[in-house]
Design a protein around this motif. Structure first.
Motif, mmCIF file in Angstrom:
data_model
loop_
_atom_site.group_PDB
_atom_site.id
_atom_site.type_symbol
_atom_site.label_atom_id
_atom_site.label_comp_id
_atom_site.label_asym_id
_atom_site.label_seq_id
_atom_site.Cartn_x
_atom_site.Cartn_y
_atom_site.Cartn_z
ATOM 1 N N UNK A 68 3.807 77.127 17.876
ATOM 2 C CA UNK A 68 2.930 77.402 19.015
ATOM 3 C C UNK A 68 3.352 76.604 20.252
ATOM 4 N N UNK A 69 4.184 75.592 20.069
ATOM 5 C CA UNK A 69 4.694 74.829 21.205
ATOM 6 C C UNK A 69 5.491 75.732 22.154
ATOM 7 N N UNK A 70 5.999 76.841 21.626
ATOM 8 C CA UNK A 70 6.727 77.795 22.470
ATOM 9 C C UNK A 70 5.826 78.394 23.549
ATOM 10 N N UNK A 71 4.525 78.257 23.389
ATOM 11 C CA UNK A 71 3.606 78.763 24.414
ATOM 12 C C UNK A 71 3.728 77.956 25.712
ATOM 13 N N UNK A 72 4.413 76.823 25.657
ATOM 14 C CA UNK A 72 4.655 76.038 26.875
ATOM 15 C C UNK A 72 5.679 76.712 27.788
ATOM 16 N N UNK A 73 6.485 77.601 27.215
ATOM 17 C CA UNK A 73 7.426 78.381 28.031
ATOM 18 C C UNK A 73 6.590 79.353 28.863
ATOM 19 N N UNK A 74 6.876 79.486 30.144
ATOM 20 C CA UNK A 74 6.077 80.405 30.975
ATOM 21 C C UNK A 74 5.992 81.810 30.366
ATOM 22 N N UNK A 75 4.792 82.367 30.422
ATOM 23 C CA UNK A 75 4.523 83.687 29.834
ATOM 24 C C UNK A 75 5.475 84.754 30.365
ATOM 25 N N UNK A 76 5.790 84.716 31.630
ATOM 26 C CA UNK A 76 6.681 85.733 32.201
ATOM 27 C C UNK A 76 8.060 85.706 31.525
ATOM 28 N N UNK A 77 8.559 84.525 31.212
ATOM 29 C CA UNK A 77 9.862 84.400 30.538
ATOM 30 C C UNK A 77 9.737 84.869 29.089
ATOM 31 N N UNK A 78 8.687 84.409 28.394
ATOM 32 C CA UNK A 78 8.480 84.811 26.997
ATOM 33 C C UNK A 78 8.335 86.319 26.879
ATOM 34 N N UNK A 79 7.529 86.911 27.759
ATOM 35 C CA UNK A 79 7.297 88.356 27.680
ATOM 36 C C UNK A 79 8.536 89.149 28.054
ATOM 37 N N UNK A 80 9.341 88.648 28.971
ATOM 38 C CA UNK A 80 10.584 89.314 29.312
ATOM 39 C C UNK A 80 11.503 89.369 28.084
ATOM 40 N N UNK A 81 11.631 88.255 27.387
ATOM 41 C CA UNK A 81 12.447 88.221 26.172
ATOM 42 C C UNK A 81 11.855 89.126 25.093
ATOM 43 N N UNK A 82 10.547 89.109 24.972
ATOM 44 C CA UNK A 82 9.868 89.960 23.994
ATOM 45 C C UNK A 82 10.164 91.437 24.280
ATOM 46 N N UNK A 83 10.014 91.839 25.536
ATOM 47 C CA UNK A 83 10.241 93.249 25.895
ATOM 48 C C UNK A 83 11.675 93.678 25.637
ATOM 49 N N UNK A 84 12.631 92.803 25.918
ATOM 50 C CA UNK A 84 14.041 93.126 25.653
ATOM 51 C C UNK A 84 14.269 93.353 24.166
ATOM 52 N N UNK A 85 13.694 92.457 23.360
ATOM 53 C CA UNK A 85 13.828 92.606 21.914
ATOM 54 C C UNK A 85 13.159 93.902 21.454
ATOM 55 N N UNK A 86 11.930 94.130 21.900
ATOM 56 C CA UNK A 86 11.165 95.313 21.493
ATOM 57 C C UNK A 86 11.887 96.607 21.869
ATOM 58 N N UNK A 87 12.526 96.606 23.008
ATOM 59 C CA UNK A 87 13.241 97.791 23.480
ATOM 60 C C UNK A 87 14.398 98.163 22.548
ATOM 61 N N UNK A 88 14.982 97.172 21.892
ATOM 62 C CA UNK A 88 16.164 97.397 21.054
ATOM 63 C C UNK A 88 15.893 97.361 19.554
#
Length: 130
Positions: free
Chosen positions: A86-106
């Motif tokens: 859960x410490x990864x929640x310290x990464x800004x949401x915009x960066x986390x969600x961008x990475x999430x969307x890239x993964x989800x897309x592929x």
């Protein structure tokens, strides 16, 4: 006790594997599951007037979490050492969600897709909304 429901893409091989992981590691057995294609999820979406993307979601009581926040909240529910992620929640949401969307897309290209949703085994069927 408030409901804790994981909404997932039922035809995504990666998503189905994550559900199996969660079933194995949710020692308190508090998480419930529903594929986005299920009647339960479709009714919930309609009743709440929400437009969902093709993603994983986490309903925690009356709150809906999506994308990377959903994943982090779900992992936090596993307890023990998993809470450390859960410490990864310290990464800004915009960066986390961008990475999430890239993964989800592929994810279909990388892990494949099933023609039908996973059918839960009799041992865990009571943890699924169909």
């Amino acid at each position: 006790m408030k409901q804790k429901i994981v909404l997932f893409d039922g035809v995504c091989n990666f998503c189905n594997n994550r559900v199996q992981f969660l079933l194995k590691h949710d020692k308190k057995k508090e998480l419930r599951f529903a594929s986005l294609q299920s009647d339960f999820a479709q009714n919930w979406i309609a009743e709440n007037g929400i437009q969902l993307e093709d993603s994983m979601y986490f309903i925690d009581g009356d709150k809906l979490y999506s994308h990377s926040t959903a994943v982090l909240r779900i992992i936090r529910e596993l307890g023990s050492g998993w809470k450390l992620f859960y410490i990864l929640s310290l990464i800004p949401k915009s960066i986390r969600d961008n990475l999430y969307r890239r993964f989800a897309k592929n994810r279909y290209r990388w892990f494949g897709k099933s023609e039908v949703c996973m059918i839960p085994s009799p041992e865990v069927r009571n943890r699924f909304y169909l």
